[in-house]
Design an enzyme around this catalytic site. Structure first.
Site, short mmCIF file in Angstrom:
data_model
loop_
_atom_site.label_atom_id
_atom_site.label_comp_id
_atom_site.label_asym_id
_atom_site.label_seq_id
_atom_site.Cartn_x
_atom_site.Cartn_y
_atom_site.Cartn_z
CB SER A 69 -46.16 122.36 55.92
OG SER A 69 -45.92 121.01 56.18
CG ASP A 94 -46.89 118.49 59.17
OD1 ASP A 94 -47.90 117.79 58.97
OD2 ASP A 94 -46.23 118.98 58.23
#
Length: 454
Positions: free
Chosen positions: A101, A243
């Site tokens: 992530s 992200d």
């Protein structure tokens, strides 16, 4: 015994903590556990972000899963929400996303989704951990061995779903910062299909730069690009930053101002309430959400429930209470009417749709949120348990006494990185900064003393 899974799957430094051997074992154990509930012909879907270690761990996971006789559908580089969507749409046994992530380049991770598209429960994750390297796990031979097939085209189902949730953006300019991550290709395409003029930045398959000074973890580059367009007279320019795995989105509005997940949650919740599609007239946020969000929602007659930090806790509270919308200040928004997990592209498309339908600027929709000064300091530590050290607890108590009812402090270990996070919120910036730094300094000293003792 330490849990294999953290707050968002398995995370660690690739090839050190999270090795190919670990990924292989997790693949075998995961496939075996999932086999209890899924017919043998149902495959497991795998996607990944652009990290340099992604193909290494993907290959190990595929080997582990297929060694149990289960087939694998390989999506390649796709956003995390795409894995959840495809898993459900093709009736797969489960989905796996290989990504860390928003974490640094050297990290990677493994997230599992069940056949329903939701992340696994603690109980199922624990069962996978218990089955690691178990001698009784299946290992068929001959025609019983599973196979893997590369099917990039399935990602189009996700793209079409996101586009269908939007409205025409003709006349808009959208700057898309893909963070050199999983949305490097899909992100710009979505807004092009909606008719916007798209300026893509950091939109390349370059895992050597994922999240580095860009994307949802650093909006400076996106803000500069939007402000440059505004200076050229383009008043209908907005920006979105994802992200590394695109389950988060943050924004820059038509004035160059930065908008986070609190702003997005407010705008979406208010729109849903006006249209009568917000069950309970309530949303789920977290303990990190700014008090300004709480007050803005209260004015809009929307209740806000606070969950612990982490999308899994937001989701748990949403499902327990029958709520459909929730999210985090970090830009991780969950809309159960659209997907089963945080979805950055979907958040952006639905947010822009609210402004487009109303014929107003994103800036105007967000302006009712008065953000209280909030400081977040991340203290790198070797032992996240230092957050419970007596000196740290005493410093937190002193901070609470100083802030009183006019502010709040939250000190918590990160669930995904070797950090202790210090968040302070107060009515004025100077007090906020002083209190946050005082507590962070105590944590640094406590961590240094702990290292010296060992």
């Amino acid at each position: 015994m330490t849990r294999l899974f953290g707050t968002d799957g398995i995370r660690g430094v690739a090839n050190a903590d999270l090795t190919p051997e670990v990924a292989f074992s997790v693949g075998r154990a995961g496939a075996a556990v999932i086999a209890h509930a899924a017919a043998p012909e149902k495959p497991i879907v795998i996607g990944r972000d652009t990290r340099l270690s992604g193909t290494m761990l993907e290959a190990a996971m595929i080997a582990g899963i297929t060694s149990t006789g289960r087939n694998v559908v390989v999506l390649g580089v796709v956003p995390t929400p795409c894995v959840a969507t495809v898993t459900v749409s093709i009736g797969a046994a489960a989905g796996v996303m290989i990504s860390a992530s928003h974490n640094p380049i050297e990290d990677n991770g493994i997230k599992f989704f069940g056949a329903d598209g939701f992340k696994l429960s603690d109980a199922v994750e624990d069962e996978i951990g218990e089955q690691l390297n178990h001698p009784d796990l299946p290992r068929p031979t001959h025609a019983g061995v599973g196979i893997a097939s590369l099917q990039h085209g399935l990602a189009e189902r996700y793209t079409q779903m996101v586009v269908a949730a939007g409205v025409p953006l003709t006349g808009w300019t959208v700057v898309v910062d893909a963070a050199f991550g999983a949305a490097y290709e899909i992100g710009p395409v979505i807004f092009e299909r909606l008719g916007a003029r798209v300026i893509a930045i950091n939109a390349a398959d370059d895992g050597g730069r994922i999240n580095v000074g860009c994307g949802a973890t650093d909006l400076a580059m996106l803000a500069a690009a939007v402000r440059a367009e505004i200076a050229r007279g383009n008043g209908r320019c907005v920006g979105v930053a994802f992200d590394g795995d695109a389950d988060r989105a943050k924004f820059v509005d038509e004035t160059g101002a930065l908008l986070d997940g609190d702003h997005a949650l407010l705008i979406l919740a208010r729109d849903r309430r006006e249209r009568g599609t917000l069950p309970g007239n309530a949303v789920v946020a977290t303990v990190m959400s700014n008090v300004g969000l709480e007050r803005a929602l209260e004015i809009a007659q929307i209740a806000m429930l606070r969950a612990p930090v982490g999308d899994r806790y937001v989701l748990e509270a949403m499902r327990a209470g029958g709520y459909r919308l929730g999210g985090e200040q970090s830009g991780h928004v969950i809309d159960l009417d659209r997907n089963t997990t945080g979805d950055g592209p979907m958040t952006a498309v639905t947010l822009f749709a609210v402004a487009a339908r109303a014929g107003v600027r994103l800036h105007d929709l967000a302006s009712s949120l008065t953000v209280f000064p909030q400081i977040l300091i991340n203290v790198r530590v070797e032992d996240r348990g230092i957050a419970e050290a007596p000196a740290v607890l005493a410093a937190v108590a002193a901070a609470e006494a100083r802030l009183g009812a006019a502010g709040r402090i939250l000190v918590r270990p990160s669930g995904t990185e070797p950090l202790v996070r210090v968040m302070v919120e107060a009515a004025d910036l100077r007090t906020t900064e002083e209190v946050a730094e005082a507590v962070a300094s105590v944590i640094r000293d406590a961590a240094a003393s702990s290292r010296a003792e060992t």
